[in-house]
Design a protein around this motif. Sequence first.
Motif, PDB file in Angstrom:
ATOM      1  N   GLN A 106      42.851  26.410  25.645  1.00  0.00           N
ATOM      2  CA  GLN A 106      41.804  27.160  26.275  1.00  0.00           C
ATOM      3  C   GLN A 106      42.192  27.455  27.718  1.00  0.00           C
ATOM      4  O   GLN A 106      42.722  26.590  28.403  1.00  0.00           O
ATOM      5  CB  GLN A 106      40.481  26.399  26.225  1.00  0.00           C
ATOM      6  N   VAL A 107      41.946  28.688  28.152  1.00  0.00           N
ATOM      7  CA  VAL A 107      42.305  29.133  29.487  1.00  0.00           C
ATOM      8  C   VAL A 107      41.035  29.312  30.308  1.00  0.00           C
ATOM      9  O   VAL A 107      40.055  29.903  29.843  1.00  0.00           O
ATOM     10  CB  VAL A 107      43.097  30.447  29.446  1.00  0.00           C
ATOM     11  N   GLN A 108      41.066  28.824  31.537  1.00  0.00           N
ATOM     12  CA  GLN A 108      39.986  29.055  32.485  1.00  0.00           C
ATOM     13  C   GLN A 108      40.502  29.956  33.607  1.00  0.00           C
ATOM     14  O   GLN A 108      41.612  29.758  34.106  1.00  0.00           O
ATOM     15  CB  GLN A 108      39.466  27.744  33.066  1.00  0.00           C
ATOM     16  N   LEU A 109      39.691  30.924  34.011  1.00  0.00           N
ATOM     17  CA  LEU A 109      40.072  31.893  35.019  1.00  0.00           C
ATOM     18  C   LEU A 109      39.031  31.921  36.130  1.00  0.00           C
ATOM     19  O   LEU A 109      37.832  31.845  35.863  1.00  0.00           O
ATOM     20  CB  LEU A 109      40.195  33.292  34.417  1.00  0.00           C
ATOM     21  N   MET A 110      39.500  32.050  37.368  1.00  0.00           N
ATOM     22  CA  MET A 110      38.607  32.077  38.514  1.00  0.00           C
ATOM     23  C   MET A 110      39.060  33.157  39.481  1.00  0.00           C
ATOM     24  O   MET A 110      40.121  33.045  40.098  1.00  0.00           O
ATOM     25  CB  MET A 110      38.572  30.715  39.208  1.00  0.00           C
ATOM     26  N   GLU A 111      38.249  34.211  39.632  1.00  0.00           N
ATOM     27  CA  GLU A 111      38.557  35.296  40.557  1.00  0.00           C
ATOM     28  C   GLU A 111      38.045  34.979  41.956  1.00  0.00           C
ATOM     29  O   GLU A 111      37.054  34.265  42.129  1.00  0.00           O
ATOM     30  CB  GLU A 111      37.935  36.619  40.098  1.00  0.00           C
ATOM     31  N   SER A 112      38.710  35.565  42.948  1.00  0.00           N
ATOM     32  CA  SER A 112      38.272  35.469  44.324  1.00  0.00           C
ATOM     33  C   SER A 112      38.840  36.649  45.101  1.00  0.00           C
ATOM     34  O   SER A 112      39.710  37.366  44.604  1.00  0.00           O
ATOM     35  CB  SER A 112      38.703  34.147  44.966  1.00  0.00           C
ATOM     36  N   GLY A 113      38.361  36.858  46.311  1.00  0.00           N
ATOM     37  CA  GLY A 113      38.915  37.874  47.194  1.00  0.00           C
ATOM     38  C   GLY A 113      38.077  39.121  47.363  1.00  0.00           C
ATOM     39  O   GLY A 113      38.432  39.989  48.174  1.00  0.00           O
ATOM     40  N   GLY A 114      36.992  39.245  46.632  1.00  0.00           N
ATOM     41  CA  GLY A 114      36.140  40.406  46.779  1.00  0.00           C
ATOM     42  C   GLY A 114      35.380  40.380  48.093  1.00  0.00           C
ATOM     43  O   GLY A 114      35.363  39.386  48.811  1.00  0.00           O
ATOM     44  N   GLY A 115      34.749  41.510  48.409  1.00  0.00           N
ATOM     45  CA  GLY A 115      33.991  41.598  49.637  1.00  0.00           C
ATOM     46  C   GLY A 115      33.573  43.013  49.936  1.00  0.00           C
ATOM     47  O   GLY A 115      33.662  43.903  49.088  1.00  0.00           O
ATOM     48  N   LEU A 116      33.119  43.220  51.162  1.00  0.00           N
ATOM     49  CA  LEU A 116      32.671  44.524  51.645  1.00  0.00           C
ATOM     50  C   LEU A 116      33.748  45.123  52.535  1.00  0.00           C
ATOM     51  O   LEU A 116      34.235  44.469  53.461  1.00  0.00           O
ATOM     52  CB  LEU A 116      31.363  44.374  52.422  1.00  0.00           C
ATOM     53  N   VAL A 117      34.116  46.368  52.257  1.00  0.00           N
ATOM     54  CA  VAL A 117      35.170  47.033  53.016  1.00  0.00           C
ATOM     55  C   VAL A 117      34.835  48.514  53.137  1.00  0.00           C
ATOM     56  O   VAL A 117      34.177  49.089  52.263  1.00  0.00           O
ATOM     57  CB  VAL A 117      36.544  46.823  52.339  1.00  0.00           C
ATOM     58  N   GLN A 118      35.275  49.134  54.221  1.00  0.00           N
ATOM     59  CA  GLN A 118      35.079  50.566  54.401  1.00  0.00           C
ATOM     60  C   GLN A 118      36.096  51.362  53.595  1.00  0.00           C
ATOM     61  O   GLN A 118      37.180  50.867  53.271  1.00  0.00           O
ATOM     62  CB  GLN A 118      35.189  50.954  55.879  1.00  0.00           C
ATOM     63  N   ALA A 119      35.734  52.587  53.253  1.00  0.00           N
ATOM     64  CA  ALA A 119      36.661  53.470  52.555  1.00  0.00           C
ATOM     65  C   ALA A 119      37.973  53.572  53.322  1.00  0.00           C
ATOM     66  O   ALA A 119      37.982  53.695  54.548  1.00  0.00           O
ATOM     67  CB  ALA A 119      36.043  54.845  52.367  1.00  0.00           C
ATOM     68  N   GLY A 120      39.068  53.509  52.580  1.00  0.00           N
ATOM     69  CA  GLY A 120      40.392  53.521  53.175  1.00  0.00           C
ATOM     70  C   GLY A 120      40.958  52.148  53.446  1.00  0.00           C
ATOM     71  O   GLY A 120      42.151  52.031  53.749  1.00  0.00           O
ATOM     72  N   GLY A 121      40.135  51.124  53.339  1.00  0.00           N
ATOM     73  CA  GLY A 121      40.579  49.768  53.586  1.00  0.00           C
ATOM     74  C   GLY A 121      41.254  49.142  52.386  1.00  0.00           C
ATOM     75  O   GLY A 121      41.450  49.775  51.346  1.00  0.00           O
ATOM     76  N   SER A 122      41.589  47.853  52.531  1.00  0.00           N
ATOM     77  CA  SER A 122      42.332  47.130  51.505  1.00  0.00           C
ATOM     78  C   SER A 122      41.713  45.775  51.229  1.00  0.00           C
ATOM     79  O   SER A 122      41.086  45.167  52.100  1.00  0.00           O
ATOM     80  CB  SER A 122      43.788  46.918  51.937  1.00  0.00           C
ATOM     81  N   LEU A 123      41.900  45.306  50.005  1.00  0.00           N
ATOM     82  CA  LEU A 123      41.544  43.959  49.589  1.00  0.00           C
ATOM     83  C   LEU A 123      42.606  43.457  48.629  1.00  0.00           C
ATOM     84  O   LEU A 123      43.256  44.251  47.949  1.00  0.00           O
ATOM     85  CB  LEU A 123      40.186  43.916  48.885  1.00  0.00           C
ATOM     86  N   ARG A 124      42.756  42.135  48.558  1.00  0.00           N
ATOM     87  CA  ARG A 124      43.601  41.531  47.543  1.00  0.00           C
ATOM     88  C   ARG A 124      42.776  40.547  46.739  1.00  0.00           C
ATOM     89  O   ARG A 124      42.259  39.566  47.284  1.00  0.00           O
ATOM     90  CB  ARG A 124      44.815  40.819  48.138  1.00  0.00           C
ATOM     91  N   LEU A 125      42.652  40.818  45.448  1.00  0.00           N
ATOM     92  CA  LEU A 125      41.944  39.934  44.542  1.00  0.00           C
ATOM     93  C   LEU A 125      42.912  38.931  43.925  1.00  0.00           C
ATOM     94  O   LEU A 125      44.069  39.260  43.662  1.00  0.00           O
ATOM     95  CB  LEU A 125      41.263  40.722  43.422  1.00  0.00           C
ATOM     96  N   SER A 126      42.420  37.722  43.684  1.00  0.00           N
ATOM     97  CA  SER A 126      43.216  36.673  43.061  1.00  0.00           C
ATOM     98  C   SER A 126      42.511  36.161  41.817  1.00  0.00           C
ATOM     99  O   SER A 126      41.282  36.148  41.748  1.00  0.00           O
ATOM    100  CB  SER A 126      43.432  35.506  44.023  1.00  0.00           C
ATOM    101  N   CYS A 127      43.295  35.737  40.847  1.00  0.00           N
ATOM    102  CA  CYS A 127      42.784  35.148  39.617  1.00  0.00           C
ATOM    103  C   CYS A 127      43.627  33.931  39.303  1.00  0.00           C
ATOM    104  O   CYS A 127      44.783  34.057  38.895  1.00  0.00           O
ATOM    105  CB  CYS A 127      42.835  36.160  38.466  1.00  0.00           C
ATOM    106  N   ALA A 128      43.055  32.754  39.500  1.00  0.00           N
ATOM    107  CA  ALA A 128      43.757  31.505  39.249  1.00  0.00           C
ATOM    108  C   ALA A 128      43.501  31.052  37.817  1.00  0.00           C
ATOM    109  O   ALA A 128      42.349  30.960  37.387  1.00  0.00           O
ATOM    110  CB  ALA A 128      43.305  30.435  40.235  1.00  0.00           C
ATOM    111  N   ALA A 129      44.570  30.770  37.088  1.00  0.00           N
ATOM    112  CA  ALA A 129      44.486  30.348  35.694  1.00  0.00           C
ATOM    113  C   ALA A 129      44.781  28.863  35.573  1.00  0.00           C
ATOM    114  O   ALA A 129      45.675  28.332  36.235  1.00  0.00           O
ATOM    115  CB  ALA A 129      45.464  31.144  34.833  1.00  0.00           C
ATOM    116  N   SER A 130      44.038  28.205  34.702  1.00  0.00           N
ATOM    117  CA  SER A 130      44.263  26.796  34.423  1.00  0.00           C
ATOM    118  C   SER A 130      43.986  26.531  32.951  1.00  0.00           C
ATOM    119  O   SER A 130      43.469  27.384  32.240  1.00  0.00           O
ATOM    120  CB  SER A 130      43.385  25.909  35.308  1.00  0.00           C
ATOM    121  N   GLY A 131      44.326  25.334  32.504  1.00  0.00           N
ATOM    122  CA  GLY A 131      44.152  24.985  31.110  1.00  0.00           C
ATOM    123  C   GLY A 131      45.407  25.263  30.305  1.00  0.00           C
ATOM    124  O   GLY A 131      46.518  25.051  30.776  1.00  0.00           O
ATOM    125  N   SER A 132      45.230  25.773  29.090  1.00  0.00           N
ATOM    126  CA  SER A 132      46.345  26.042  28.182  1.00  0.00           C
ATOM    127  C   SER A 132      46.926  27.415  28.486  1.00  0.00           C
ATOM    128  O   SER A 132      46.648  28.405  27.791  1.00  0.00           O
ATOM    129  CB  SER A 132      45.873  25.945  26.730  1.00  0.00           C
TER     130      SER A 132
END
Length: 115
Positions: free
Chosen positions: A1-27
């Motif tokens: 079984q795999v567990q996933l956890m996203e992070s990195g979202g937020g509020l940003v103005q048009a033209g800006g940047s974000l980096r999302l992460s997804c950490a996996a654990s388990g099998s």
Amino acid sequence: QVQLMESGGGLVQAGGSLRLSCAASGSIFNIGVMGWYHQAPGKQRELVALLASGGSTNYADSVKGRFTISRDTAKNTLYLQMNSLKPEDTGVYYCKAVSGAFGSWGQGTQVTVSS
């Protein structure tokens, strides 16, 4: 079984940047493909970026040239680098992993792009 956890979202103005992460654990050793999905308010969830175990990638036309999917195998983490963000990119982003006959989803992370 795999567990996933996203992070990195937020509020940003048009033209800006974000980096999302997804950490996996388990099998995690039998994961074949991983992807990022976007669900805009009031709309269906749709695939925006896909990463196969061999390293090949695919992107939705709407994000080509702006988003990059990648992974850090040592950290068991999937990333989505989001550049030149547009208001239509607003919504919840979900990470998905497919292992054998099973698919696993994270809880999602909210991205809001203001104009």
